[in-house]
Design a protein around this motif. Sequence first.
Motif, PDB file in Angstrom:
ATOM      1  N   LYS A 161      16.883 -19.050   4.091  1.00 29.98           N
ATOM      2  CA  LYS A 161      16.222 -17.771   3.810  1.00 29.98           C
ATOM      3  C   LYS A 161      15.979 -18.077   5.799  1.00 29.98           C
ATOM      4  O   LYS A 161      15.721 -18.944   5.976  1.00 29.98           O
ATOM      5  N   ARG A 162      15.326 -16.914   5.734  1.00 23.90           N
ATOM      6  CA  ARG A 162      14.912 -17.143   7.483  1.00 23.90           C
ATOM      7  C   ARG A 162      13.732 -17.085   7.411  1.00 23.90           C
ATOM      8  O   ARG A 162      12.675 -16.554   6.478  1.00 23.90           O
ATOM      9  N   PRO A 186      -1.456 -11.872  -5.504  1.00 25.78           N
ATOM     10  CA  PRO A 186       0.174 -11.486  -5.819  1.00 25.78           C
ATOM     11  C   PRO A 186       0.945 -10.826  -5.051  1.00 25.78           C
ATOM     12  O   PRO A 186       2.274 -10.911  -5.097  1.00 25.78           O
ATOM     13  N   VAL A 187       0.468 -10.245  -4.086  1.00 22.94           N
ATOM     14  CA  VAL A 187       1.368  -9.776  -2.968  1.00 22.94           C
ATOM     15  C   VAL A 187       2.206 -11.321  -2.482  1.00 22.94           C
ATOM     16  O   VAL A 187       3.319 -11.842  -1.733  1.00 22.94           O
ATOM     17  N   ILE A 188       1.452 -12.469  -1.873  1.00 26.22           N
ATOM     18  CA  ILE A 188       1.810 -14.223  -1.204  1.00 26.22           C
ATOM     19  C   ILE A 188       2.957 -14.984  -2.358  1.00 26.22           C
ATOM     20  O   ILE A 188       3.838 -14.969  -2.233  1.00 26.22           O
ATOM     21  N   ASP A 240      11.608 -17.765   3.896  1.00 23.10           N
ATOM     22  CA  ASP A 240      10.998 -19.033   3.727  1.00 23.10           C
ATOM     23  C   ASP A 240       9.763 -18.787   4.218  1.00 23.10           C
ATOM     24  O   ASP A 240       9.073 -18.892   5.634  1.00 23.10           O
ATOM     25  N   ALA A 241       8.777 -18.039   3.957  1.00 20.44           N
ATOM     26  CA  ALA A 241       7.746 -17.013   4.598  1.00 20.44           C
ATOM     27  C   ALA A 241       6.227 -18.741   5.112  1.00 20.44           C
ATOM     28  O   ALA A 241       5.650 -19.603   4.001  1.00 20.44           O
ATOM     29  N   ARG A 242       5.638 -18.680   6.244  1.00 18.77           N
ATOM     30  CA  ARG A 242       4.675 -19.969   6.594  1.00 18.77           C
ATOM     31  C   ARG A 242       2.975 -18.447   6.226  1.00 18.77           C
ATOM     32  O   ARG A 242       3.391 -17.082   6.730  1.00 18.77           O
ATOM     33  N   LEU A 276       8.590  -4.359   1.382  1.00 13.98           N
ATOM     34  CA  LEU A 276       7.398  -4.126   2.428  1.00 13.98           C
ATOM     35  C   LEU A 276       8.053  -5.221   3.949  1.00 13.98           C
ATOM     36  O   LEU A 276       8.193  -4.382   4.454  1.00 13.98           O
ATOM     37  N   LEU A 277       8.292  -6.580   3.334  1.00 11.66           N
ATOM     38  CA  LEU A 277       8.374  -7.535   4.224  1.00 11.66           C
ATOM     39  C   LEU A 277       9.353  -7.437   5.477  1.00 11.66           C
ATOM     40  O   LEU A 277       9.666  -6.685   6.439  1.00 11.66           O
TER      41      LEU A 277
END
Lengths: 348, 82
Positions: free
Chosen positions: A3-4, A24-26, A36-38, A304-305
């Motif tokens: 994952k990025r 919910p967005v998170i 792979d989001a921070r 959206l990201l």
Amino acid sequence: MSKRKITVALTGLNNTDNPGPGVPVIRGIRESGEFDARILGLAYESLEPAIYMDRVVDKTYLVPYPSDGTDVLINRLLEIHKKDPIDVLIPNFDAELYAFMRSEKILEKAGISTFLPTLEQFEERHKSNLPDFGKKYGVKVPFSKALTRADEIEDLKKDFEYPLMVKGKFYDAYLAYNTEQVRMHYNKITAKWGLPVIVQEFIKGTEVNVVALGDGKGNTIGAVPMRKQYITEQGKAWAGITLDDKKLLDLTDKVISGMKWRGGMELEIVKSFDNELNIIEINPRIPAWVYLAVGAGQNLPEALLKLALGEEVKPYTGYEVGKMFIRYSNDLITDVKEFEKLSTQGEL
Amino acid sequence: MQIKKNIAVSETGFVFDPTSGESYSINSEGQEIMVLLKDGKTAEEISETMCAEYEIDKAGFEKYFYDFIGMLRQFQLIETED
């Protein structure tokens, strides 16, 4: 495929009985197969629940309200960005969007990507501009009028039949049966949201909502319609179900392609008893019930990201009908030290 | 008279309308009639089937049947002519 890694900052952490869309967005982003989001939470208040929730935000920063001035908010954001670089910013409140839209270039120059509607799009879908919007795009909307003075209330009976809806420019909507009730709601709304106050024809029927995402070129990247099954006293959905209704999807496409809408949106629609679809509001951001769309097969926060990162996104072609969401409340236990740290140092 | 194609009728008598999101519970006789309607049976055929199965005469059954159909129509579960 690994994952990025990406750092996403977002607002809307007020997961209360009138929840913001942050959590919910998170959750959608956390469930992404690609990122792979921070997650950096941007909180306006120290008691926004998501700050303290496990595995929701990785770090929270307090930010000033947009009403303190766009420059103050943007400077704080750039200060955060300097020590904790942000790749993508997702604002989740109507009231803050104006500040972020105006600062899009500054943010972009600093390396923060966004995917927001244009100022023109934002303005033309305003509740006070809805009648013109209906004419321009050929969609049914309720007759409405923007009030800027209390003495206009008396004259409403010339143009409206009671009951009617009294709405704030960003939030709040009340049903009023007479002039006195309009006056009461007018005062309440102006104290909270300022002017104008919008008076709207009341259309009897069933309220249905659509969460959607436009790519800014006229394409609908995703859209999921929902009917509220359980509504709180504030009119918020506490449970809802996805619908199979082509007319709702066609209407959404019509709005998105006509406006070339850029970003997330929520269409609030009343289906009258003769099955006419009336758009009563167009919210310029992802709604708090977006996780239902994720659960039904459309991860709109992830899409959206990708749009914010300038990537091509293939439109979703379907979703599961009959998927339900049911909200619940929970008592989260934390230590005063956490609260103290956020309150005194502005971050946690 | 046709039940809308996308209406789901489960064996437990749970009826779900995916266009409106509404759901209903019906008893076993109602469920049986819904299934017959979905199979494209006419009112006459349904009446014959039900009268043969239950101890009721044609006039008695039809009174309840058309009440039931009126309710389905009111809830927009039946295809309209257009």
